[in-house]
Write an enzyme that holds these catalytic residues in place. Sequence first.
Site, PDB file in Angstrom:
ATOM      1  N   GLU A   4      -8.573  27.443  26.467  1.00  0.00           N
ATOM      2  CA  GLU A   4      -9.348  28.531  25.843  1.00  0.00           C
ATOM      3  C   GLU A   4      -9.344  29.660  26.859  1.00  0.00           C
ATOM      4  O   GLU A   4     -10.071  29.606  27.856  1.00  0.00           O
ATOM      5  CB  GLU A   4     -10.780  28.073  25.558  1.00  0.00           C
ATOM      6  CG  GLU A   4     -10.882  26.958  24.535  1.00  0.00           C
ATOM      7  CD  GLU A   4     -10.563  27.408  23.131  1.00  0.00           C
ATOM      8  OE1 GLU A   4     -10.475  28.625  22.882  1.00  0.00           O
ATOM      9  OE2 GLU A   4     -10.359  26.531  22.271  1.00  0.00           O
ATOM     10  N   CYS A  54     -15.335  36.085  26.057  1.00  0.00           N
ATOM     11  CA  CYS A  54     -13.902  36.165  25.751  1.00  0.00           C
ATOM     12  C   CYS A  54     -13.643  36.817  24.397  1.00  0.00           C
ATOM     13  O   CYS A  54     -12.559  37.312  24.143  1.00  0.00           O
ATOM     14  CB  CYS A  54     -13.307  34.774  25.778  1.00  0.00           C
ATOM     15  SG  CYS A  54     -14.272  33.638  24.772  1.00  0.00           S
ATOM     16  N   TRP A 107     -18.354  30.382  33.888  1.00  0.00           N
ATOM     17  CA  TRP A 107     -19.781  30.619  34.121  1.00  0.00           C
ATOM     18  C   TRP A 107     -20.457  31.364  32.969  1.00  0.00           C
ATOM     19  O   TRP A 107     -21.678  31.438  32.930  1.00  0.00           O
ATOM     20  CB  TRP A 107     -19.946  31.466  35.403  1.00  0.00           C
ATOM     21  CG  TRP A 107     -19.016  32.650  35.410  1.00  0.00           C
ATOM     22  CD1 TRP A 107     -17.782  32.702  35.980  1.00  0.00           C
ATOM     23  CD2 TRP A 107     -19.207  33.912  34.765  1.00  0.00           C
ATOM     24  NE1 TRP A 107     -17.185  33.914  35.734  1.00  0.00           N
ATOM     25  CE2 TRP A 107     -18.050  34.688  34.991  1.00  0.00           C
ATOM     26  CE3 TRP A 107     -20.255  34.478  34.028  1.00  0.00           C
ATOM     27  CZ2 TRP A 107     -17.901  35.984  34.503  1.00  0.00           C
ATOM     28  CZ3 TRP A 107     -20.100  35.765  33.539  1.00  0.00           C
ATOM     29  CH2 TRP A 107     -18.943  36.498  33.779  1.00  0.00           C
ATOM     30  N   PRO A 116     -17.554  22.354  36.794  1.00  0.00           N
ATOM     31  CA  PRO A 116     -18.073  23.620  36.274  1.00  0.00           C
ATOM     32  C   PRO A 116     -17.750  24.760  37.227  1.00  0.00           C
ATOM     33  O   PRO A 116     -17.324  24.525  38.362  1.00  0.00           O
ATOM     34  CB  PRO A 116     -19.588  23.369  36.244  1.00  0.00           C
ATOM     35  CG  PRO A 116     -19.826  22.415  37.378  1.00  0.00           C
ATOM     36  CD  PRO A 116     -18.571  21.571  37.511  1.00  0.00           C
ATOM     37  N   GLY A 123     -11.246  29.572  30.613  1.00  0.00           N
ATOM     38  CA  GLY A 123     -11.278  30.535  31.703  1.00  0.00           C
ATOM     39  C   GLY A 123     -10.203  31.586  31.486  1.00  0.00           C
ATOM     40  O   GLY A 123      -9.765  31.826  30.353  1.00  0.00           O
TER      41      GLY A 123
HETATM   42  P1  NAP Z   1     -11.544  31.741  35.859  1.00  0.00           P
HETATM   43  O1  NAP Z   1     -11.517  32.506  37.107  1.00  0.00           O
HETATM   44  O2  NAP Z   1     -10.257  31.439  35.195  1.00  0.00           O
HETATM   45  O3  NAP Z   1     -12.361  30.397  36.180  1.00  0.00           O
HETATM   46  C1  NAP Z   1     -12.719  29.447  35.190  1.00  0.00           C
HETATM   47  C2  NAP Z   1     -12.951  28.108  35.868  1.00  0.00           C
HETATM   48  O4  NAP Z   1     -11.706  27.658  36.402  1.00  0.00           O
HETATM   49  C3  NAP Z   1     -13.920  28.138  37.055  1.00  0.00           C
HETATM   50  O5  NAP Z   1     -14.621  26.914  37.087  1.00  0.00           O
HETATM   51  C4  NAP Z   1     -12.971  28.263  38.230  1.00  0.00           C
HETATM   52  O6  NAP Z   1     -13.528  27.844  39.447  1.00  0.00           O
HETATM   53  C5  NAP Z   1     -11.875  27.330  37.771  1.00  0.00           C
HETATM   54  N1  NAP Z   1     -10.610  27.491  38.466  1.00  0.00           N
HETATM   55  C6  NAP Z   1     -10.028  28.618  38.933  1.00  0.00           C
HETATM   56  N2  NAP Z   1      -8.846  28.328  39.527  1.00  0.00           N
HETATM   57  C7  NAP Z   1      -8.670  26.991  39.414  1.00  0.00           C
HETATM   58  C8  NAP Z   1      -7.662  26.087  39.822  1.00  0.00           C
HETATM   59  N3  NAP Z   1      -6.565  26.487  40.457  1.00  0.00           N
HETATM   60  N4  NAP Z   1      -7.838  24.775  39.560  1.00  0.00           N
HETATM   61  C9  NAP Z   1      -8.927  24.340  38.927  1.00  0.00           C
HETATM   62  N5  NAP Z   1      -9.932  25.146  38.519  1.00  0.00           N
HETATM   63  C10 NAP Z   1      -9.796  26.458  38.744  1.00  0.00           C
HETATM   64  O7  NAP Z   1     -12.419  32.464  34.747  1.00  0.00           O
HETATM   65  P2  NAP Z   1     -13.891  33.042  34.862  1.00  0.00           P
HETATM   66  O8  NAP Z   1     -13.864  34.334  35.609  1.00  0.00           O
HETATM   67  O9  NAP Z   1     -14.821  31.986  35.332  1.00  0.00           O
HETATM   68  O10 NAP Z   1     -14.208  33.303  33.311  1.00  0.00           O
HETATM   69  C11 NAP Z   1     -13.818  34.459  32.652  1.00  0.00           C
HETATM   70  C12 NAP Z   1     -12.544  34.239  31.859  1.00  0.00           C
HETATM   71  O11 NAP Z   1     -12.728  33.141  30.981  1.00  0.00           O
HETATM   72  C13 NAP Z   1     -12.198  35.422  30.970  1.00  0.00           C
HETATM   73  O12 NAP Z   1     -10.824  35.653  31.010  1.00  0.00           O
HETATM   74  C14 NAP Z   1     -12.643  34.943  29.581  1.00  0.00           C
HETATM   75  O13 NAP Z   1     -11.992  35.593  28.529  1.00  0.00           O
HETATM   76  C15 NAP Z   1     -12.322  33.499  29.652  1.00  0.00           C
HETATM   77  N6  NAP Z   1     -13.108  32.734  28.676  1.00  0.00           N
HETATM   78  C16 NAP Z   1     -12.462  32.234  27.588  1.00  0.00           C
HETATM   79  C17 NAP Z   1     -13.183  31.551  26.629  1.00  0.00           C
HETATM   80  C18 NAP Z   1     -12.510  30.990  25.416  1.00  0.00           C
HETATM   81  O14 NAP Z   1     -13.128  30.149  24.750  1.00  0.00           O
HETATM   82  N7  NAP Z   1     -11.291  31.387  25.094  1.00  0.00           N
HETATM   83  C19 NAP Z   1     -14.567  31.372  26.780  1.00  0.00           C
HETATM   84  C20 NAP Z   1     -15.192  31.896  27.905  1.00  0.00           C
HETATM   85  C21 NAP Z   1     -14.444  32.580  28.858  1.00  0.00           C
HETATM   86  P3  NAP Z   1     -13.644  28.909  40.659  1.00  0.00           P
HETATM   87  O15 NAP Z   1     -14.663  29.897  40.213  1.00  0.00           O
HETATM   88  O16 NAP Z   1     -14.032  28.090  41.819  1.00  0.00           O
HETATM   89  O17 NAP Z   1     -12.301  29.572  40.846  1.00  0.00           O
END
Ligand code: NAP
Length: 475
Positions: free
Chosen positions: A244, A278, A145, A170, A222
């Site tokens: 990522e 991130c 998000w 998303p 994520g």
């Molecule tokens: P997240 O909890 O890992 O969720 C990311 C996405 O994955 C959401 O759409 C989430 O949907 C989905 N998801 C979660 N569990 C899943 C599963 N079992 N199967 C399929 N999809 C699943 O991360 P976030 O809180 O949204 O984002 C923050 C994290 O992202 C931080 O750790 C940040 O560092 C990282 N990030 C990394 C980058 C990069 O380029 N390296 C860029 C931006 C963010 P739900 O919300 O429904 O669980």
Amino acid sequence: MLYINGEWRKARSGKEAEVRNPATGERIGRVAWCGKQETEEAIQSADTAFQKWKRVPAGKRSAYLLKAASIMKEKAEELAETITTEMGKPISEARREIQTATGYLEWFAEEAKRVYGDTVPASQNDKQLMVLKEPVGVTAAITPWNFPMSMVTRKIAPAIAAGCTVVLKPAPVTPLSAIRVFECLHEAGLPKGVANLVIGPAEEIGPVLTKSPVVRKLTFTGSTAVGKKLIRDSADTVKKVSMELGGHAPFIVFADADLERAVQGAIDAKFVNNGQTCICVNRIYVEEKVADEFGRMLAAKASALKIGNGLNEDTELGPLIHHFAFEKVQAHVRDAIEKNGVILCGGKPYKAEGLEGFFYEPTVIHHANEEMKIATEETFGPVVPIFSFQDEQEVIEKANRTRYGLAAYCYTNDLGRGLRMMNELEYGIVGINDAAPVTVQGPFGGYKESGIGREGGKSGILEYLEEKYVSIRMM
Ligand code: NAP
């Protein structure tokens, strides 16, 4: 709405989910909330489309992306407002995100035309050896998000450019931004089935995407924990994966640095998107003799940042995305105080009339130590600890002592030291006297548990291509 096979659809069950503005708590929309069946239909649609799309000449694939970028640019202001109302970032940052999002569409539209193969010198005269590049196939893309439009285009643009077709899931808190991007693709006339959008619970949609043998590629942005699960879940069908994931960026300031510039750099790299990126600074290391001065200067600037609803032009810090983010920030600050951290500014929630969301004051913690949670866990909020160090070797070891390896920053006016730091930091992205290193033409990605693969740059499209080696015997 869902977008499957070129059509806007409701969920079969009729289920919908609400979308709320994190600054005010107001409801700003309702979206279709689908599950297993629609995800299977989206995969089927992507598979059917792939058989034709992979044969569409690169120039034509490129033209669709350029058209979509130009439509997004025309709607830039309205799209920026969607981002701000949906996830809270200041409108000025949302406008920058639109530039980045369209930048990825344009960059990969150009890269589509540069997918070159190779000819390889053979060891016999009667053989011709070649390497062809072909699209991997149906791609599942899962996005977070915090950059709800640019994370989407950073994935779907290279996939479409390479000749792949996509099913995107998303983050459920920011579906409207994804819908807006898909509206632009639709308006650009992208053939049906090339890009599909499903919105719903991760626990239902995720397994359908990871277990499907039709899906040949999974690209995820994520958290590291979810990334690891998705890698495991994709193992049975041996998908190509790009990840990522999380980061824990060190920001190193040597006494020879221009302190004013370093402080501004720390503000930019820490408080952008309210600390919810991130590549945000998680640990500031300052050479001991200037650590107190740096701390005072940083706290003065941080406490002057304007907190508020992102739609106000002068807002610099919006709300945290949700209750869990707010709890984590509070827990990290409490823990740091218990472990003898000194709060130089902030350290508490921010309250003001009309702001019902989860606002937190920009917080600088001096005299941080490695026992604190904040020293190893991603805070994902407007809080930053300052550690001090004595010499270069010590800070290199401390900066690298983490399971993450996404971004690192270093401020110094000594060229030799800058180059040594460039070489020694075990990170995929290094900013030397630069707090904003990310750009569409640079490869973005992490070492260690911060990820696999790169997005953007000339390597971004390779993640969506297979190499086919061909040997032809001429006699
Ligand atoms: P997240 O909890 O890992 O969720 C990311 C996405 O994955 C959401 O759409 C989430 O949907 C989905 N998801 C979660 N569990 C899943 C599963 N079992 N199967 C399929 N999809 C699943 O991360 P976030 O809180 O949204 O984002 C923050 C994290 O992202 C931080 O750790 C940040 O560092 C990282 N990030 C990394 C980058 C990069 O380029 N390296 C860029 C931006 C963010 P739900 O919300 O429904 O669980």
